[in-house]
Design a protein around this motif. Structure first.
Motif, PDB file in Angstrom:
ATOM      1  N   GLY A  20     -51.396 -29.453  29.767  1.00 39.35           N
ATOM      2  CA  GLY A  20     -52.193 -28.530  28.991  1.00 39.35           C
ATOM      3  C   GLY A  20     -53.438 -28.069  29.710  1.00 39.35           C
ATOM      4  N   ILE A  21     -54.565 -28.071  29.003  1.00 36.50           N
ATOM      5  CA  ILE A  21     -55.787 -27.436  29.489  1.00 36.50           C
ATOM      6  C   ILE A  21     -56.976 -28.352  29.233  1.00 36.50           C
ATOM      7  CG2 ILE A  21     -57.266 -25.386  29.300  1.00 36.50           C
ATOM      8  CD1 ILE A  21     -54.784 -23.973  28.043  1.00 36.50           C
ATOM      9  N   ALA A  22     -57.875 -28.422  30.217  1.00 39.40           N
ATOM     10  CA  ALA A  22     -59.131 -29.153  30.083  1.00 39.40           C
ATOM     11  C   ALA A  22     -60.273 -28.183  30.365  1.00 39.40           C
ATOM     12  CB  ALA A  22     -59.180 -30.330  31.052  1.00 39.40           C
ATOM     13  N   VAL A  23     -61.289 -28.196  29.517  1.00 42.69           N
ATOM     14  CA  VAL A  23     -62.409 -27.259  29.620  1.00 42.69           C
ATOM     15  C   VAL A  23     -63.709 -28.040  29.768  1.00 42.69           C
ATOM     16  CG1 VAL A  23     -63.704 -25.426  28.460  1.00 42.69           C
ATOM     17  CG2 VAL A  23     -61.212 -25.559  28.178  1.00 42.69           C
ATOM     18  N   CYS A  24     -64.539 -27.631  30.714  1.00 45.75           N
ATOM     19  CA  CYS A  24     -65.861 -28.230  30.882  1.00 45.75           C
ATOM     20  C   CYS A  24     -66.787 -27.190  31.502  1.00 45.75           C
ATOM     21  CB  CYS A  24     -65.792 -29.486  31.749  1.00 45.75           C
ATOM     22  SG  CYS A  24     -65.141 -29.184  33.409  1.00 45.75           S
ATOM     23  N   MET A  51     -63.999 -17.874  26.470  1.00 50.63           N
ATOM     24  CA  MET A  51     -63.253 -19.060  26.888  1.00 50.63           C
ATOM     25  C   MET A  51     -62.141 -19.364  25.899  1.00 50.63           C
ATOM     26  SD  MET A  51     -62.598 -21.460  29.000  1.00 50.63           S
ATOM     27  CE  MET A  51     -63.987 -21.614  30.143  1.00 50.63           C
ATOM     28  N   LYS A  52     -62.400 -19.206  24.629  1.00 50.99           N
ATOM     29  CA  LYS A  52     -61.366 -19.448  23.623  1.00 50.99           C
ATOM     30  C   LYS A  52     -60.189 -18.487  23.816  1.00 50.99           C
ATOM     31  CE  LYS A  52     -64.651 -21.250  20.216  1.00 50.99           C
ATOM     32  NZ  LYS A  52     -65.819 -21.315  21.114  1.00 50.99           N
ATOM     33  N   GLN A  53     -60.500 -17.245  24.126  1.00 49.58           N
ATOM     34  CA  GLN A  53     -59.437 -16.264  24.350  1.00 49.58           C
ATOM     35  C   GLN A  53     -58.663 -16.573  25.626  1.00 49.58           C
ATOM     36  OE1 GLN A  53     -61.843 -12.747  24.300  1.00 49.58           O
ATOM     37  NE2 GLN A  53     -62.318 -12.961  22.114  1.00 49.58           N
ATOM     38  N   ARG A  54     -59.372 -17.054  26.651  1.00 54.07           N
ATOM     39  CA  ARG A  54     -58.684 -17.405  27.894  1.00 54.07           C
ATOM     40  C   ARG A  54     -57.727 -18.571  27.675  1.00 54.07           C
ATOM     41  NH1 ARG A  54     -61.572 -19.350  33.579  1.00 54.07           N
ATOM     42  NH2 ARG A  54     -59.685 -19.231  34.880  1.00 54.07           N
ATOM     43  N   VAL A  55     -58.181 -19.562  26.926  1.00 54.52           N
ATOM     44  CA  VAL A  55     -57.318 -20.705  26.633  1.00 54.52           C
ATOM     45  C   VAL A  55     -56.116 -20.273  25.806  1.00 54.52           C
ATOM     46  CG1 VAL A  55     -57.205 -22.853  25.291  1.00 54.52           C
ATOM     47  CG2 VAL A  55     -59.113 -22.456  26.857  1.00 54.52           C
ATOM     48  N   ALA A  56     -56.337 -19.433  24.809  1.00 56.39           N
ATOM     49  CA  ALA A  56     -55.228 -18.965  23.969  1.00 56.39           C
ATOM     50  C   ALA A  56     -54.187 -18.233  24.801  1.00 56.39           C
ATOM     51  CB  ALA A  56     -55.763 -18.064  22.864  1.00 56.39           C
ATOM     52  N   GLN A  57     -54.644 -17.425  25.751  1.00 60.11           N
ATOM     53  CA  GLN A  57     -53.687 -16.698  26.592  1.00 60.11           C
ATOM     54  C   GLN A  57     -52.906 -17.644  27.489  1.00 60.11           C
ATOM     55  OE1 GLN A  57     -53.491 -13.306  25.945  1.00 60.11           O
ATOM     56  NE2 GLN A  57     -51.513 -13.655  26.961  1.00 60.11           N
ATOM     57  N   GLN A  64     -59.456 -20.140  15.505  1.00 58.94           N
ATOM     58  CA  GLN A  64     -58.983 -19.035  16.340  1.00 58.94           C
ATOM     59  C   GLN A  64     -57.581 -19.303  16.886  1.00 58.94           C
ATOM     60  OE1 GLN A  64     -61.547 -17.224  19.216  1.00 58.94           O
ATOM     61  NE2 GLN A  64     -63.343 -17.240  17.880  1.00 58.94           N
ATOM     62  N   LEU A  65     -57.303 -20.533  17.268  1.00 56.70           N
ATOM     63  CA  LEU A  65     -55.961 -20.858  17.749  1.00 56.70           C
ATOM     64  C   LEU A  65     -54.948 -20.815  16.613  1.00 56.70           C
ATOM     65  CD1 LEU A  65     -56.875 -23.794  20.169  1.00 56.70           C
ATOM     66  CD2 LEU A  65     -56.278 -21.449  20.806  1.00 56.70           C
ATOM     67  N   ALA A  66     -55.371 -21.226  15.413  1.00 55.28           N
ATOM     68  CA  ALA A  66     -54.480 -21.145  14.253  1.00 55.28           C
ATOM     69  C   ALA A  66     -54.168 -19.696  13.911  1.00 55.28           C
ATOM     70  CB  ALA A  66     -55.104 -21.854  13.060  1.00 55.28           C
ATOM     71  N   ASP A  67     -55.183 -18.841  13.978  1.00 53.24           N
ATOM     72  CA  ASP A  67     -54.983 -17.433  13.663  1.00 53.24           C
ATOM     73  C   ASP A  67     -53.988 -16.770  14.615  1.00 53.24           C
ATOM     74  OD1 ASP A  67     -56.721 -17.650  11.562  1.00 53.24           O
ATOM     75  OD2 ASP A  67     -58.433 -16.778  12.625  1.00 53.24           O
ATOM     76  N   ARG A  68     -53.898 -17.292  15.832  1.00 52.69           N
ATOM     77  CA  ARG A  68     -52.937 -16.758  16.807  1.00 52.69           C
ATOM     78  C   ARG A  68     -51.609 -17.511  16.768  1.00 52.69           C
ATOM     79  NH1 ARG A  68     -55.941 -14.678  22.260  1.00 52.69           N
ATOM     80  NH2 ARG A  68     -53.732 -14.330  22.738  1.00 52.69           N
ATOM     81  N   ARG A  69     -51.451 -18.383  15.777  1.00 54.81           N
ATOM     82  CA  ARG A  69     -50.204 -19.141  15.559  1.00 54.81           C
ATOM     83  C   ARG A  69     -49.814 -19.973  16.790  1.00 54.81           C
ATOM     84  NH1 ARG A  69     -48.017 -17.492  10.827  1.00 54.81           N
ATOM     85  NH2 ARG A  69     -48.659 -15.457  10.020  1.00 54.81           N
ATOM     86  N   LEU A 118     -52.214 -20.790  26.826  1.00 47.53           N
ATOM     87  CA  LEU A 118     -51.248 -21.493  25.976  1.00 47.53           C
ATOM     88  C   LEU A 118     -50.019 -20.630  25.732  1.00 47.53           C
ATOM     89  CD1 LEU A 118     -53.657 -23.113  23.347  1.00 47.53           C
ATOM     90  CD2 LEU A 118     -52.283 -24.320  25.051  1.00 47.53           C
ATOM     91  N   THR A 119     -50.238 -19.346  25.562  1.00 45.85           N
ATOM     92  CA  THR A 119     -49.127 -18.426  25.329  1.00 45.85           C
ATOM     93  C   THR A 119     -48.277 -18.241  26.569  1.00 45.85           C
ATOM     94  OG1 THR A 119     -50.407 -17.237  23.647  1.00 45.85           O
ATOM     95  CG2 THR A 119     -48.533 -16.082  24.627  1.00 45.85           C
ATOM     96  N   ASP A 120     -48.931 -18.001  27.699  1.00 46.03           N
ATOM     97  CA  ASP A 120     -48.204 -17.623  28.918  1.00 46.03           C
ATOM     98  C   ASP A 120     -47.615 -18.816  29.656  1.00 46.03           C
ATOM     99  OD1 ASP A 120     -48.988 -15.053  28.331  1.00 46.03           O
ATOM    100  OD2 ASP A 120     -50.637 -15.017  29.786  1.00 46.03           O
ATOM    101  N   ARG A 121     -48.273 -19.971  29.581  1.00 48.25           N
ATOM    102  CA  ARG A 121     -47.877 -21.089  30.444  1.00 48.25           C
ATOM    103  C   ARG A 121     -47.294 -22.285  29.686  1.00 48.25           C
ATOM    104  NH1 ARG A 121     -51.236 -22.619  35.762  1.00 48.25           N
ATOM    105  NH2 ARG A 121     -50.410 -24.671  36.280  1.00 48.25           N
ATOM    106  N   PHE A 122     -47.699 -22.444  28.427  1.00 46.38           N
ATOM    107  CA  PHE A 122     -47.319 -23.654  27.713  1.00 46.38           C
ATOM    108  C   PHE A 122     -46.500 -23.370  26.456  1.00 46.38           C
ATOM    109  CE2 PHE A 122     -51.111 -24.799  30.185  1.00 46.38           C
ATOM    110  CZ  PHE A 122     -50.591 -25.862  30.919  1.00 46.38           C
ATOM    111  N   GLY A 123     -45.825 -22.249  26.444  1.00 48.45           N
ATOM    112  CA  GLY A 123     -44.867 -21.974  25.385  1.00 48.45           C
ATOM    113  C   GLY A 123     -45.463 -21.638  24.036  1.00 48.45           C
ATOM    114  N   GLY A 124     -46.782 -21.342  24.002  1.00 46.89           N
ATOM    115  CA  GLY A 124     -47.396 -20.950  22.745  1.00 46.89           C
ATOM    116  C   GLY A 124     -47.455 -22.047  21.706  1.00 46.89           C
ATOM    117  N   ARG A 125     -47.552 -23.294  22.173  1.00 51.28           N
ATOM    118  CA  ARG A 125     -47.560 -24.429  21.259  1.00 51.28           C
ATOM    119  C   ARG A 125     -48.580 -25.465  21.708  1.00 51.28           C
ATOM    120  NH1 ARG A 125     -42.963 -28.111  22.417  1.00 51.28           N
ATOM    121  NH2 ARG A 125     -44.555 -29.118  23.693  1.00 51.28           N
ATOM    122  N   LEU A 126     -49.518 -25.782  20.819  1.00 50.78           N
ATOM    123  CA  LEU A 126     -50.519 -26.808  21.114  1.00 50.78           C
ATOM    124  C   LEU A 126     -50.331 -27.969  20.152  1.00 50.78           C
ATOM    125  CD1 LEU A 126     -53.080 -27.576  22.759  1.00 50.78           C
ATOM    126  CD2 LEU A 126     -54.427 -26.590  20.884  1.00 50.78           C
TER     127      LEU A 126
END
Length: 405
Positions: free
Chosen positions: A73-77, A120-126, A214-219, A128-136
């Protein structure tokens, strides 16, 4: 190439440089201390997002998640790169964590930037969609920052470390310019004006909720999604400045946010909790009056029974991935701090606290352990590292593009 000998120089508990090799060794040691993943934990590699991943409990959550729960997944700092001075310690720790993740075949992307910002939230959402199958599957929130800019209003808030209602007289541990310990009595002034609201705006649940919503709103939240904000309650000894102070107001808001998020996530069989961790020496905790003295005394009481962050986060991931109900207290909080708050431990600590003075602190507290812990926050005092040998300071940020082969 930018090699040089790095020696520890500090102002109080803040060091002006960090040691890359020391930071790397500490990350490797933490990873090596994680027990091998149980078969029930390795059937599927869950997708996780760790926010605040480079220090303290956030770093422990990242390492334990990778090594124990086999997350991807993704780590943010938010860390500073090398320049005239070394990079921040979190920069080097992240580089070491990323290398271990790559070596073990974990697809983990490390992002450096402002977690409070919607960009940053939008970058993470993208991602998740493009690389991790749109599922968190999991989101762990471990941000500790002195200020926050609200992306909706542009207003910047600053947190305060103050009691509420009246000044508080307490003790604190300091070291003079020669490194000699002193126990000082201080008076911490009470919160005034909007100090409480400012602290809640920074350290409460607003940003955590913004991430989840925000992640919930993008399903992007998977069925059974779990999120936890890592927090601390602490001891009655420190509660006037901590749990009953401005920080405590923020912690109460965080807990209320967990309840609100938990209700929202019911539609996907999800859950939201606060995870109450035990005491540790971290870059954020050393800024809190009383905590240095408290942790040095606590380690003198507990010794090896003091549970380090990496062990606590292994317990957290095991609970998350077991498929069983979480072990929660009456307030709905997951407790990883019971070892610290056990009555015999607190009784022994309180006795030492009341007795502590400059003349006897070396007998009552584990000062050598505390000094080592503070130095290791910046990669110093690490066994096996030769600090008189030049070391490369220009370490690149982990490549976010290419997954491990």
């Amino acid at each position: 190439m930018s090699e040089r000998v790095i020696t520890p120089r500090s102002r109080g508990f803040l060091f002006v440089d960090s040691h890359p090799a020391g930071c790397q060794r500490l990350v490797h040691d933490a990873w090596a201390s994680v027990p091998a993943a149980a078969p029930t934990l390795t059937e599927r590699e869950p997708v996780a997002l760790v926010i605040g991943s480079s220090a303290g409990y956030g770093l422990a959550a990242t390492i334990a998640g990778l090594a124990r729960a086999r997350i991807r997944g993704i780590a943010v700092c938010f860390e500073k790169p090398p320049g005239r001075r070394t990079a921040t310690a979190g920069w080097y720790r992240t580089a070491a964590t990323a290398e271990l993740a790559r070596r073990h075949g974990r697809d983990m992307v490390f992002l450096n930037g402002d977690a409070f910002a919607d960009a940053m939230k939008q970058r993470v959402a993208q991602l998740l969609t493009d690389r991790f199958g749109g599922r968190l599957d999991y989101l762990l929130y471990a941000v500790a920052a002195p200020r926050r800019t609200d992306p909706s209003t542009g207003v910047t808030y600053a947190s305060q470390l103050k009691p509420i209602g009246a000044p508080h007289r307490t003790k604190t541990l300091v070291f003079d310019e020669r490194g000699a310990p002193k126990v000082k009595e201080i008076v911490v002034p009470p919160a005034q004006g909007d100090d409480i609201a400012q602290t809640v705006a920074v350290m409460g649940g607003a940003d955590w909720a913004r991430w989840v919503n925000q992640l919930a709103d993008r399903r992007l939240l998977a069925e059974g999604f779990t999120t936890a904000a890592l927090t601390y309650i602490g001891s009655p000894t420190t509660e006037a400045v901590y749990r009953r102070g401005t920080i405590g107001a923020a912690k109460a808001d965080l807990e209320e946010t967990a309840r609100s998020l938990n209700d929202r996530l019911g539609g996907i069989a999800g859950r939201a909790v606060t995870s109450v961790n035990g005491a540790a020496v971290t870059q954020s905790s050393t800024a809190v009056p009383t905590i240095a003295l408290y942790t040095a005394l606590l380690h003198a009481v507990l010794g090896d029974a003091m549970v380090p962050p990496i062990e606590q986060l292994v317990q957290l991931w095991d609970q998350f991935t077991s498929g069983r109900p979480l072990t929660l207290d009456d307030e709905g909080r997951l407790r990883l701090d019971t070892w610290e708050l056990a009555p015999p431990v607190q009784a022994a600590l309180t006795s030492r606290w009341n007795e502590a003075t400059t003349s006897n602190i070396s007998r009552l507290a584990d000062l050598e352990w505390f000094r080592t812990q503070v130095h290791q926050l910046y990669g110093f005092a690490v066994p096996g590292i030769s600090y008189d040998v030049p070391v490369e300071t220009d370490v690149p940020w982990p490549d976010p593009v290419h997954p491990p082969s």
